[in-house]
Design an enzyme around this catalytic site. Structure first.
Site, PDB file in Angstrom:
ATOM      1  N   LYS A   1      -6.689   7.068   8.872  1.00 19.94           N
ATOM      2  CA  LYS A   1      -5.693   6.026   8.687  1.00 19.94           C
ATOM      3  C   LYS A   1      -6.133   5.119   7.543  1.00 19.94           C
ATOM      4  CE  LYS A   1      -3.592   2.468  11.139  1.00 19.94           C
ATOM      5  NZ  LYS A   1      -3.684   1.477  12.146  1.00 19.94           N
TER       6      LYS A   1
ATOM      7  N   CYS B   1      -0.741  -6.796  14.604  1.00 16.91           N
ATOM      8  CA  CYS B   1       0.603  -6.225  14.759  1.00 16.91           C
ATOM      9  C   CYS B   1       1.565  -7.211  15.397  1.00 16.91           C
ATOM     10  CB  CYS B   1       0.602  -4.878  15.479  1.00 16.91           C
ATOM     11  SG  CYS B   1      -0.402  -4.724  16.925  1.00 16.91           S
TER      12      CYS B   1
ATOM     13  N   HIS C   1       0.837  -1.204   0.000  1.00 16.61           N
ATOM     14  CA  HIS C   1       0.000   0.000   0.000  1.00 16.61           C
ATOM     15  C   HIS C   1       0.873   1.257   0.000  1.00 16.61           C
ATOM     16  CE1 HIS C   1       0.921   0.337   4.243  1.00 16.61           C
ATOM     17  NE2 HIS C   1       0.337  -0.825   4.520  1.00 16.61           N
TER      18      HIS C   1
ATOM     19  N   CYS D   1      -6.971  -2.995  20.476  1.00 15.08           N
ATOM     20  CA  CYS D   1      -5.573  -2.734  20.134  1.00 15.08           C
ATOM     21  C   CYS D   1      -5.410  -1.256  19.769  1.00 15.08           C
ATOM     22  CB  CYS D   1      -5.164  -3.619  18.946  1.00 15.08           C
ATOM     23  SG  CYS D   1      -3.669  -3.061  18.121  1.00 15.08           S
TER      24      CYS D   1
ATOM     25  N   HIS E   1       3.791   1.611   2.460  1.00 12.50           N
ATOM     26  CA  HIS E   1       4.999   0.880   2.051  1.00 12.50           C
ATOM     27  C   HIS E   1       5.750   1.689   0.995  1.00 12.50           C
ATOM     28  CE1 HIS E   1       2.498  -2.897   3.185  1.00 12.50           C
ATOM     29  NE2 HIS E   1       3.321  -2.615   4.176  1.00 12.50           N
TER      30      HIS E   1
ATOM     31  N   HIS F   1      -4.603  -1.151  15.803  1.00 14.29           N
ATOM     32  CA  HIS F   1      -5.523  -1.693  14.800  1.00 14.29           C
ATOM     33  C   HIS F   1      -6.999  -1.599  15.153  1.00 14.29           C
ATOM     34  CE1 HIS F   1      -1.673  -3.481  13.609  1.00 14.29           C
ATOM     35  NE2 HIS F   1      -2.156  -3.239  12.407  1.00 14.29           N
TER      36      HIS F   1
HETATM   37  O1  ME8 Z   1       5.137  -3.452  10.606  1.00 11.65           O
HETATM   38  N1  ME8 Z   1       1.830   5.303   6.175  1.00 11.65           N
HETATM   39  O2  ME8 Z   1       5.097  -4.448   8.523  1.00 11.65           O
HETATM   40  P1  ME8 Z   1       3.958  -3.576   7.817  1.00 11.65           P
HETATM   41  C1  ME8 Z   1       3.170   5.233   6.291  1.00 11.65           C
HETATM   42  N2  ME8 Z   1       6.596  -6.395   9.330  1.00 11.65           N
HETATM   43  N3  ME8 Z   1       3.817   4.116   6.678  1.00 11.65           N
HETATM   44  C2  ME8 Z   1       3.085   3.051   6.978  1.00 11.65           C
HETATM   45  C3  ME8 Z   1       1.673   3.043   6.883  1.00 11.65           C
HETATM   46  C4  ME8 Z   1       1.042   4.258   6.460  1.00 11.65           C
HETATM   47  N4  ME8 Z   1      -0.264   4.379   6.330  1.00 11.65           N
HETATM   48  N5  ME8 Z   1       1.222   1.819   7.240  1.00 11.65           N
HETATM   49  C5  ME8 Z   1       2.328   1.089   7.536  1.00 11.65           C
HETATM   50  C6  ME8 Z   1       5.496  -4.315   9.823  1.00 11.65           C
HETATM   51  N6  ME8 Z   1       3.439   1.828   7.379  1.00 11.65           N
HETATM   52  C7  ME8 Z   1       6.562  -5.307  10.232  1.00 11.65           C
HETATM   53  C8  ME8 Z   1       7.902  -4.601  10.303  1.00 11.65           C
HETATM   54  S1  ME8 Z   1      10.547  -4.584  10.609  1.00 11.65           S
HETATM   55  C9  ME8 Z   1      11.655  -5.580  11.337  1.00 11.65           C
HETATM   56  C10 ME8 Z   1       9.050  -5.466  10.698  1.00 11.65           C
HETATM   57  C11 ME8 Z   1       4.836   1.423   7.615  1.00 11.65           C
HETATM   58  O3  ME8 Z   1       3.843  -4.164   6.464  1.00 11.65           O
HETATM   59  C12 ME8 Z   1       5.032   0.760   8.959  1.00 11.65           C
HETATM   60  O4  ME8 Z   1       5.103   1.719   9.978  1.00 11.65           O
HETATM   61  O5  ME8 Z   1       2.765  -3.479   8.669  1.00 11.65           O
HETATM   62  C13 ME8 Z   1       6.325   0.016   8.730  1.00 11.65           C
HETATM   63  O6  ME8 Z   1       7.429   0.859   8.920  1.00 11.65           O
HETATM   64  C14 ME8 Z   1       6.218  -0.402   7.258  1.00 11.65           C
HETATM   65  O7  ME8 Z   1       5.204   0.424   6.676  1.00 11.65           O
HETATM   66  C15 ME8 Z   1       5.819  -1.867   7.082  1.00 11.65           C
HETATM   67  O8  ME8 Z   1       4.602  -2.114   7.742  1.00 11.65           O
END
Ligand code: ME8
Length: 501
Positions: free
Chosen positions: A295, A132, A21, A146, A24, A149
């Protein structure tokens, strides 16, 4: 011999439980801009990203899809790699936690801490949010849900190994206070310090109620808790304890979002302390990309597909939009309307217009050749001065990770360039100085644009027929008058399209 400085930057590794998304995409684009900038600054860079493929969430998603977890993650990881390609992410390594090279390192860290006597067996009875992959106490919840979430955590009761994280509280506080750059921005640092006023509990580091994970090296009935697995990817990517780790560890920047700061500072910090490994220099926390102030969430239907957007509006306009719109370290809003507005006004009308008018003029009115300058007037001298001032300013802002401000300065230079061109009226008198300096300004912008919009920068480089690739230039060379009189350029084409809102 001059020692080449090294620089190691990571993004979080994404859960491939659903499609990539905008969050990411945003994180990868920001990390990429920093990595590219550092390469131009002359650093030897290692930039890693990847996918976090174990744990209960993935296991359940795979089951729902009627696939084995391995097949499920093999298929999903492809979309995350594709995202990197589509966004021009210059990663050096894409690490997947299901790779053997990672399991080896994750087990070694577990074993070291166990052998030190800081991991013990017990029973976990409590709450767990699968979304999470995090343990919660009733006190952490907001209205029983949570805090990240908004769903009700599950009750878990299982045999687990525990890591004596609690005893690291004082050392963590001391580390955070002694290293102001360890957690940035400062607001996040204060948040963590506040939370560390409370006693720190020991951490469950293994699970027994399912088996999609890395086996605990001392007890094959258990798999490592997914965070006790995922965080360690930052060591595996550099081949710790051997490989490139001597050169690149400790990491310079872990770039992450605001929902996983605790995991990256307190959990990761104490794991590293216990294993006798140095802590990363900076955990930089970016904000969230929201949609209409909310969000992004699948349940609310507000998820925007970055692949579709890059396809529809172009990779560079999307990269430009995200960096210029969202203050680095704070939340920001995404909307297609504002992407189009910025694209039309700032990229097409300001930046694209400058490049196009300078190069078209040289092409059509100066037989494709950069003319020889003569005596400079005040405006010319101001332009030469600005090449230096802006190269230095944008460089300093990028050194300090002020991405939005750096890009803003770069656009100010383009605006100045348009005013200069207008004021010089090359269509009236002698255009030589205007075109010679204009060509050098365009080249300066191409170099500085590279971290933000790499393929547009390379196109400008090609219009200018400069040797080599823009990706291989030195930052400092941006300000040099290196496009020489007599140099032949190519006919430019428009860099940016305009879109209707
Ligand atoms: O947290 N805006 O994975 P993830 C900006 N696997 N950044 C965002 C976001 C948003 N709306 N939503 C998520 C994980 N992120 C774990 C991490 S690291 C050893 C393990 C960011 O797929 C989130 O904060 O949920 C994180 O840095 C990254 O995307 C991956 O999120």
């Amino acid at each position: 011999m001059v020692k080449i400085k090294s620089f190691f930057i990571t993004t979080a590794i994404d859960y491939p439980s659903g499609m990539p998304h905008m969050g990411h995409a945003y994180e990868k684009i920001c990390a990429d801009a920093i990595a590219r900038f550092k390469r131009l600054r002359g650093f030897d860079v290692h930039f890693s990203t990847g996918t976090d493929e174990h744990g209960m969430k993935i296991e359940r998603k795979a089951k729902k899809a009627g696939k084995t977890p391995q097949r499920f993650v093999d298929e999903m990881a492809v979309f995350f790699r594709r995202l990197c390609e589509a966004l021009d992410i210059s990663y050096d390594d894409f690490i997947r936690t299901t790779e053997p090279r990672h399991a080896k390192v994750a087990q070694e860290i577990f074993r070291r801490i166990y052998e030190k006597g800081e991991i013990y067996k017990g029973m976990y009875d409590g709450l767990y949010c699968v979304e999470c992959e995090t343990y919660y106490t009733a006190k952490d919840l907001v209205d029983g849900k949570c805090p990240v979430h908004g769903n009700e955590p599950e009750e878990v009761s299982e045999e687990s190994y525990f890591f004596q994280m609690g005893k690291y509280r004082d050392r963590l506080v001391e580390h955070i206070k002694k290293h102001p750059d360890f957690i940035r921005p400062e607001s996040k640092r204060n948040e963590i310090l506040n939370r560390l006023h409370e006693p720190l509990k020991d951490l469950c580091v293994s699970r027994t109620s399912f088996d999609w994970g890395i086996p605990v090296p001392i007890d094959k009935k258990h798999v490592q808790y997914v965070w006790m697995d995922a965080l360690i990817n930052y060591l595996s990517t550099v081949g710790w304890p051997a490989g490139k780790s001597g050169k690149f560890w400790p990491a310079d920047i872990h770039l992450i979002g605001k929902d996983i700061v605790w995991h990256h500072t307190v959990i990761w910090g104490s794991i590293l302390m216990a294993a006798g490994v140095a802590l990363p220099k900076t955990v930089y926390v970016h904000g969230f990309v929201n949609i209409k102030g909310e969000k992004m969430s699948k349940s609310r239907g507000a998820v925007v597909d970055p692949l579709e957007l890059a396809d529809a509006y172009g990779t560079d306009p999307l990269r430009y939009f995200l960096i210029s719109e969202i203050p680095f370290g704070e939340d920001g809003d995404f909307s297609v309307g504002s992407l189009i507005t910025r694209n039309n006004n700032e990229l097409a009308d300001n930046l694209g217009n400058l490049i196009n008018r300078v190069l078209t003029f040289i092409h059509n009115k100066s037989a494709k050749k950069v003319p020889k300058p003569s005596r400079y007037d005040d405006l010319d001298r101001q332009l030469i001065q600005n090449l230096k001032v802006y190269t230095d300013n944008v460089g300093k802002l990028m050194d300090d990770l002020q991405l939005q401000e750096a890009l803003d300065q770069l656009m100010m230079l383009a605006k100045f360039g348009n005013e200069y061109f207008q004021a010089k009226e090359p269509w009236g008198g002698d255009p030589a100085n205007c075109l010679y300096l204009g060509a050098n300004l365009v080249k300066c912008i191409a170099v500085m644009l590279e971290p933000f919009m790499p393929s547009s920068a390379e196109r400008i480089w090609a219009f200018l027929r400069m040797p080599g690739s823009v990706h291989k230039q030195r930052w400092e060379s941006a300000k040099e008058l290196s496009v020489k009189a007599g140099h032949t350029i190519q006919k430019p084409a428009p860099l940016f399209k305009k879109f209707k809102i």
